[in-house]
Scaffold this active site. Sequence first.
Site, PDB file in Angstrom:
ATOM      1  N   ASP A 235      19.113   7.321 -11.109  1.00 51.72           N
ATOM      2  CA  ASP A 235      19.871   6.621 -10.374  1.00 51.72           C
ATOM      3  C   ASP A 235      21.669   6.272 -11.335  1.00 51.72           C
ATOM      4  O   ASP A 235      22.076   6.227 -10.500  1.00 51.72           O
ATOM      5  CB  ASP A 235      19.546   5.571 -10.164  1.00 51.72           C
ATOM      6  CG  ASP A 235      18.606   5.940  -8.769  1.00 51.72           C
ATOM      7  OD1 ASP A 235      18.325   6.328  -7.904  1.00 51.72           O
ATOM      8  OD2 ASP A 235      18.205   4.029  -8.290  1.00 51.72           O
TER       9      ASP A 235
ATOM     10  N   HIS B   4      20.310  14.190  -7.432  1.00 51.33           N
ATOM     11  CA  HIS B   4      19.529  12.951  -7.273  1.00 51.33           C
ATOM     12  C   HIS B   4      17.579  13.180  -6.562  1.00 51.33           C
ATOM     13  O   HIS B   4      17.874  13.611  -7.044  1.00 51.33           O
ATOM     14  CB  HIS B   4      20.073  11.908  -6.667  1.00 51.33           C
ATOM     15  CG  HIS B   4      19.838  10.497  -6.755  1.00 51.33           C
ATOM     16  ND1 HIS B   4      19.556  10.197  -4.741  1.00 51.33           N
ATOM     17  CD2 HIS B   4      19.435   9.813  -7.121  1.00 51.33           C
ATOM     18  CE1 HIS B   4      18.848   9.163  -6.023  1.00 51.33           C
ATOM     19  NE2 HIS B   4      19.204   8.419  -6.624  1.00 51.33           N
TER      20      HIS B   4
END
Length: 136
Positions: A64, A34
């Site tokens: 996300d 991420h």
Amino acid sequence: IIFPGTLWCGNGNLANGTNQLGSWKETDSCCRTHDMCPDLIEAHGSKHGLTNAADYTRLSCECDEEFRRCLHNSGDTVSAGFVGRTYFTVLHTQCFRLDYPIVKCKVKSTILHRSKCYDFETFAPKKYQWFDVLQY
């Protein structure tokens, strides 16, 4: 602040290189991926015609959504759940993506005031827009 047992989950990272992970390896691996998202808008920065007014970086919805999937599939259920709830539910962040213009929100969470479903103007050209992330 970095979540205990991780080196990548939180603001920045504490790793001595991209291969180093904390004791909650699966959760930390999700956070590392991420953190390395290539499509982001820094705090108070602009990109794709959008301005990020938040005090933290916002990422593409693709990054996300992959982060959310990764945490859900993690074997580190306690740490992944804590990280997921903090990022997706407590922070109430938004992501961005290229999509048809939003006409209205179809379903809105009454407790967190978060949009869940949208109606789009599918005959108009796509544009980058902010979307509420799903709760964890």
